[in-house]
Design an enzyme around this catalytic site. Structure first.
Site: not given
Length: 243
Positions: A91, A124-125, A161, A196
């Site tokens: 997020g 991710s985050a 990413h 990814e």
């Protein structure tokens, strides 16, 4: 310690969260015997915390695990103490890091993961906060009083990413150019770009890189040409002091 830092949560065609990494996660669960995961959803802005917790329960429940949404706990610090492992959603990194600091969770998380060897899974985050700071996130700082220092599980900066591409007609900086700008201002740091479908795994201090699609990780250093590392390459030097 047993830390999995995924670049992202899904690949095209995946129907379940972390589907491309389930074999690795299952191995961690069986290796460590953990059953009680505390889920930290603070990075999520456009989705429901509990829905994401339910999604993870459907995945981890296959191995007899329970997923507890920390946002539903009256005492988040106590929830961390009672947890056997942690899973942290992607997020917005700025919101996630700020809420961890605001709720007094940075110290307890570091203690649990680094001293008590409780497994940690982030994407991710949730991966960005594994570095010393969140300076190399791709996210906008959508909160005021943004905080940069994070969990510092690893001594290098991470860019999840990561994509090595230029968009036709786009006149802004590429990802490589943004990272180069960071290194000009922070020449003592290094940045690891993970594309990814990949993850960094730290187990008992040993760092390894894994990829579900064969994509390499990319290492950036100040005033040096970036270098690529494939699955199986020795990247343990990144865990040494000085990075």
């Amino acid at each position: 310690m047993d830390i999995m830092l995924f670049s992202n949560g899904k690949l095209p065609g995946n129907t379940r969260l972390l589907e491309f990494g389930l074999d690795w996660i299952e191995a961690m669960v069986k290796r460590t015997g953990v059953k009680k995961f505390v889920f930290i959803p603070y990075a999520m802005i456009r989705s429901d915390y509990q829905s994401r917790a339910d999604d993870l329960q459907s995945v981890l429940g296959e191995w007899g695990c329970e997923v507890i949404n920390i946002a539903a706990c009256a005492d988040p610090v106590e929830a961390l103490k009672q947890a056997e492992a942690f899973i942290v959603s992607g997020g917005n990194t700025w919101v996630l890091n700020k809420m961890l600091h605001d709720n007094g969770l940075i110290g307890p998380l570091r203690q649990a993961v680094l001293k008590q060897n409780k497994p940690y899974i982030g994407w991710s985050a949730g991966t960005n906060i594994g570095g010393p700071t969140i300076c190399t996130t791709n996210d906008m700082p959508i909160v005021s009083a943004a905080i940069l220092p994070s969990l510092n599980f690893v001594p290098f900066q991470i860019n999840p990413h990561y994509i090595e591409a230029s968009v036709e007609g786009h006149m802004g900086e590429t990802r490589d150019e943004r990272i180069a700008e960071y290194l000009i201002m922070n020449p003592h740091q290094v940045v690891v770009g993970i594309p990814e479908g990949t993850l960094l795994h730290i187990q008992e201090g040993q760092l390894n890189y894994y990829s579900a699609n064969g994509k390499p990780m990319k290492l950036f250093k100040f005033s040096e040409e970036a270098s690529y590392y494939q699955v199986g390459d020795d990247i343990q030097f990144l865990m040494e002091h000085g990075y």
